[in-house]
Structure formats: C-alpha cells, structure tokens
Design an enzyme around this catalytic site. Structure first.
Site, PDB file in Angstrom:
ATOM      1  N   ASP A 279       5.773  38.522 -31.164  1.00 49.88           N
ATOM      2  CA  ASP A 279       4.391  38.400 -30.696  1.00 49.88           C
ATOM      3  C   ASP A 279       3.744  39.763 -30.472  1.00 49.88           C
ATOM      4  O   ASP A 279       4.424  40.778 -30.251  1.00 49.88           O
ATOM      5  CB  ASP A 279       4.361  37.649 -29.355  1.00 49.88           C
ATOM      6  CG  ASP A 279       4.573  36.154 -29.523  1.00 49.88           C
ATOM      7  OD1 ASP A 279       4.895  35.707 -30.644  1.00 49.88           O
ATOM      8  OD2 ASP A 279       4.429  35.438 -28.517  1.00 49.88           O
TER       9      ASP A 279
ATOM     10  N   HIS B 258       8.821  40.753 -28.573  1.00 51.42           N
ATOM     11  CA  HIS B 258       7.495  41.352 -28.757  1.00 51.42           C
ATOM     12  C   HIS B 258       7.614  42.693 -29.475  1.00 51.42           C
ATOM     13  O   HIS B 258       8.278  43.599 -28.980  1.00 51.42           O
ATOM     14  CB  HIS B 258       6.818  41.554 -27.400  1.00 51.42           C
ATOM     15  CG  HIS B 258       6.541  40.263 -26.686  1.00 51.42           C
ATOM     16  ND1 HIS B 258       7.530  39.551 -26.059  1.00 51.42           N
ATOM     17  CD2 HIS B 258       5.395  39.551 -26.531  1.00 51.42           C
ATOM     18  CE1 HIS B 258       7.008  38.440 -25.542  1.00 51.42           C
ATOM     19  NE2 HIS B 258       5.709  38.414 -25.802  1.00 51.42           N
TER      20      HIS B 258
HETATM   21 ZN   LIG Z   1       1.552  37.567 -26.480  1.00 52.79          ZN
END
Ligand SMILES: [Zn+2]
Length: 264
Positions: free
Chosen positions: A70, A217
C-alpha cells in the site's frame, strides 16, 4: 444503506424501551447508544466486518497467499522491492495512492510491465476519507482510476482498499456504483507504526494461510515521511516464512467473482 440501522439500531432501541421501566429512561438510552456506537465502530474499522456491505479479506483457499503493498509508489523503496520480487519471480498487487502515482509515472509503468497487479487506494490517502460526503468520495475514486488508466493505458483497477481500511455505508455504495470491489486484509504488518522486524512479521503471521491477504507498505502518504525503507527486507523475510510453510506468494486474482458485494 438503511440495513445496518435496521438490524442494529432498531433492536437496540426496542431493548432500551423494554428496559426503561427497570433501568430508567436515561440509563437504558445510554446503554443502547453505547452499544450502537461500539458495533458501528467495529463495522467501520474491523477488516472482516461486512455489516456495511461485503468486504473481501481473504481469497479462495488455495496454496497462494496474496502479497499486497500500500501507499506507493515511492522512488526510494519501490525499485528495490520490484528488484526483489523479480529476483524471486513473485508477483504482487500494489494499492497506489493516486497523487504518488502521478508523481512517479515511470514506477507505475514498471510495476505493470513486470506483471504486478494494481488497486485503488484513493488520491491522497486523507485521514478524513471515511468522513467525506459521497460526492467527494466518488470524485476521488474517479480521479484515482483516471490517473492509473492514463499512466498504464489499461482499464482502471477494480480492487479498492480504502485508506486505513475504514469503510462506511457511503463508501460501500460509491464503490459498488463504480464497479469496485472493496478489500481489506487477512493480516496487516502495520509496518507504518514502526516496531521491530520480528514484531511486524508476527503481525503478518495470521495471514500465512491458504488464501491469506498480507499487507506491507512501500510508500508513504504525500507530505509524510520517512520512506518505508524496511519494506524490501520485510518482504524478503515474509517470502521465506511463506516458503517454509509451502505457501506460494502471488498477486490478487481478478476481482471478477467477488463483485457482488456492497449492495444492500
Ligand atoms: Zn494506506
């Protein structure tokens, strides 16, 4: 959209009325309001709660575990991550922030050219996304789609992971209207919150199951730092952990077949 209120709030209101002669109106109402707030908070934030419409948190049970990243792309981190994935012959799905994608178009094209999947993750990853009116949510997601399809020359992604995974009935409805499939995760490393590699991998471990969806992430929200430089290292360790369990990492499958959610 009224369904959550009908199945949660209406029975609680009836209970409050029933309990009022015993508890008194004030305490009965306060208990009902407290319970309602608790249940709705769960519906907003719990990655597996479908009270506000269906959300995908696991793919059909196979030996594959979906790797998802992400908040990217990020010029400092994403190239190293892509190098690692290429070296291991592994594909993944990248949930890109539209503003980051527009800023680093070559990275978006590289992600696609190396066979990885894409998903929507909003234009700016606003912490207020879940509080926006539906017209603004719709505009944001349409912009996010347009950025990605302009950069890749392909149809926009169908998968949508809301910022921080938070949903509400408006987001669910807009996503369904746009033909998007809402997705959260089986296990989130919460690497954005820091912690040792060991702690982050521990948080991912519930997702080491057939059909699990893992989140790390590789990027940061626009204007926030620092770069998630641990991501490639954490990914390498995750791949080892999956290999030790005879699980195969991979990208998410097509969202087709998952797209009946969100309409209630
Ligand atoms: Zn996010």
């Amino acid at each position: 959209m009224l369904r959550p209120h009908l199945i949660i709030d209406a029975p609680l209101a009836a209970l409050a009325v029933a309990a009022a002669p015993t508890l008194g109106w004030g305490p009965a109402a306060a208990a009902a309001v407290g319970l309602s707030a608790g249940i709705h908070s769960l519906a907003v934030a719990h990655p597996r709660c479908s009270l506000y419409g269906r959300v995908i948190w696991r793919i059909p049970a196979t030996t594959t575990v979906a790797l998802t990243f992400d908040d990217g792309p990020d010029p400092e981190v994403t190239p190293h991550l892509l190098d690692l994935l290429a070296a291991k012959s592994v594909t993944a799905t990248f949930f890109l922030i539209g503003a980051n994608a527009a800023r680093y178009p070559a990275l978006v094209r590289r992600i696609r050219s190396e066979g990885h999947g894409l998903g929507l993750h909003s234009m700016t990853h606003s912490r207020w996304f879940c509080a926006w009116p539906s017209a603004r949510v719709r505009r944001d997601l349409e912009d996010n789609r347009a950025v990605l399809s302009d950069l890749t020359g392909e149809a926009p992604p169908d998968w949508f992971r809301p910022p921080v995974g938070l949903r509400n009935p408006l987001i669910t409805r807009v996503a369904a209207d746009l033909g998007l499939t809402l997705l959260t995760w089986t296990a989130n490393g919460r690497d954005t919150q820091g912690g040792t590699d060991r702690a982050i991998l521990q948080r991912l471990s519930p997702g080491y199951i057939p059909g699990g969806i893992l989140v790390l992430h590789d990027g940061v929200e626009p204007g926030r730092g620092p770069a998630r430089t641990a991501c490639p290292r954490l990914t390498a360790q995750t791949l080892e952990a999956l290999n030790a369990r005879s699980l195969t990492p991979g990208a998410l499958p097509s969202s087709r077949g998952f797209d009946d959610g969100g309409r209630d």
